[in-house]
Design a protein around this motif. Structure first.
Motif, PDB file in Angstrom:
ATOM      1  N   THR A 157      18.227   6.607  32.982  1.00 54.02           N
ATOM      2  CA  THR A 157      17.520   6.723  31.747  1.00 54.02           C
ATOM      3  C   THR A 157      18.528   7.475  30.889  1.00 54.02           C
ATOM      4  N   ALA A 158      18.492   6.997  29.481  1.00 54.27           N
ATOM      5  CA  ALA A 158      19.611   7.620  28.432  1.00 54.27           C
ATOM      6  C   ALA A 158      18.802   7.316  27.197  1.00 54.27           C
ATOM      7  N   SER A 159      19.099   7.904  26.132  1.00 59.91           N
ATOM      8  CA  SER A 159      18.662   7.747  24.900  1.00 59.91           C
ATOM      9  C   SER A 159      19.409   6.420  24.354  1.00 59.91           C
ATOM     10  N   ALA A 160      20.554   6.443  24.565  1.00 57.70           N
ATOM     11  CA  ALA A 160      21.383   5.299  23.954  1.00 57.70           C
ATOM     12  C   ALA A 160      22.375   4.873  25.037  1.00 57.70           C
ATOM     13  N   LEU A 161      22.814   3.517  25.179  1.00 54.12           N
ATOM     14  CA  LEU A 161      23.773   3.118  25.816  1.00 54.12           C
ATOM     15  C   LEU A 161      24.711   2.114  24.995  1.00 54.12           C
ATOM     16  N   ASP A 216      16.558   4.044  24.510  1.00 50.10           N
ATOM     17  CA  ASP A 216      15.894   3.682  23.125  1.00 50.10           C
ATOM     18  C   ASP A 216      16.390   2.602  22.453  1.00 50.10           C
ATOM     19  N   THR A 217      17.846   2.758  22.869  1.00 48.82           N
ATOM     20  CA  THR A 217      18.671   1.621  22.429  1.00 48.82           C
ATOM     21  C   THR A 217      19.972   1.363  23.256  1.00 48.82           C
ATOM     22  N   ILE A 218      20.240  -0.183  23.277  1.00 48.04           N
ATOM     23  CA  ILE A 218      21.351  -0.432  24.038  1.00 48.04           C
ATOM     24  C   ILE A 218      22.453  -1.404  22.959  1.00 48.04           C
ATOM     25  N   HIS A 219      23.523  -1.084  22.846  1.00 49.44           N
ATOM     26  CA  HIS A 219      24.292  -1.646  22.102  1.00 49.44           C
ATOM     27  C   HIS A 219      25.713  -2.533  22.846  1.00 49.44           C
ATOM     28  N   ASN A 258      15.584  -5.682  34.189  1.00 52.16           N
ATOM     29  CA  ASN A 258      14.702  -4.621  34.366  1.00 52.16           C
ATOM     30  C   ASN A 258      14.974  -3.319  33.499  1.00 52.16           C
ATOM     31  N   ALA A 259      15.056  -3.867  32.151  1.00 50.10           N
ATOM     32  CA  ALA A 259      15.518  -2.868  31.034  1.00 50.10           C
ATOM     33  C   ALA A 259      14.689  -2.788  30.014  1.00 50.10           C
ATOM     34  N   SER A 260      14.562  -1.610  29.490  1.00 45.69           N
ATOM     35  CA  SER A 260      13.705  -1.526  28.248  1.00 45.69           C
ATOM     36  C   SER A 260      14.524  -0.827  27.042  1.00 45.69           C
ATOM     37  N   GLY A 261      14.403  -1.167  25.710  1.00 42.76           N
ATOM     38  CA  GLY A 261      14.847  -0.825  24.866  1.00 42.76           C
ATOM     39  C   GLY A 261      15.048  -1.647  23.659  1.00 42.76           C
TER      40      GLY A 261
END
Length: 163
Positions: free
Chosen positions: A13-17, A34-37, A49-52
């Motif tokens: 779990t992370a706020s951003a990746l 929250d965000t994946i870039h 199985n990811a969220s964001g």
């Protein structure tokens, strides 16, 4: 970040990746953010199985996503394809490929505004009877109260969407 190596991650779990790659394979599973870039030149990317909120930019390669909860913007400026299966759509989705196919799987109960355009390909959906089709464009409102917009475009590829 990698030039030609493999980057993998699972169960975090992370706020951003933020993921940057020139050519390697990228693989992520069970990720809550929250965000994946993701920015690649020609990497093959697998996310399950990811969220964001996902932002994907690439010149080529393949993006394959399954079990996604969230929203996203996916852009392939050259040779590349996008395959995405969503278990929950929480915001707008847009996808563009210059020379590749877009395959999208959505929940049956999702209500959304839809538009798809292809210059040299075909558009195939499981809800074609609800769309207005002209030349290489299809658009319509799916469901009674759409709260998200889905916009898909490819120059030289096919668009396939199922619910």
């Amino acid at each position: 970040t990698t030039t030609s190596g493999t980057v993998e991650g699972s169960g975090f779990t992370a706020s951003a990746l933020k993921i940057v790659s020139t050519n390697g394979d990228l693989g992520f599973d069970h990720v809550e953010t929250d965000t994946i870039h993701i920015k690649t030149t020609n990497a093959n990317t697998t996310i399950s199985n990811a969220s964001g909120a996902i932002t994907y930019e690439s010149k080529g390669g393949k993006l394959a996503m399954t079990g996604i909860k969230g929203s996203g913007s996916f852009h392939v400026s050259g040779e590349g394809m996008i395959e995405a299966s969503f278990s929950d759509v929480t915001g707008d989705l847009s996808a563009y490929t210059k020379n590749g196919n877009i395959t999208l799987t959505l929940l049956n109960q999702l209500d959304f505004k839809f538009s798809a355009t292809t210059k040299e390909g075909s558009i195939d959906t499981s809800f074609a009877d609800l769309l207005s089709v002209t030349d290489n464009t299809a658009a319509g409102i799916i469901g009674s109260s759409p709260n998200v917009t889905i916009e898909l475009e490819t120059r030289n590829g096919d668009i396939n969407v199922s619910r």
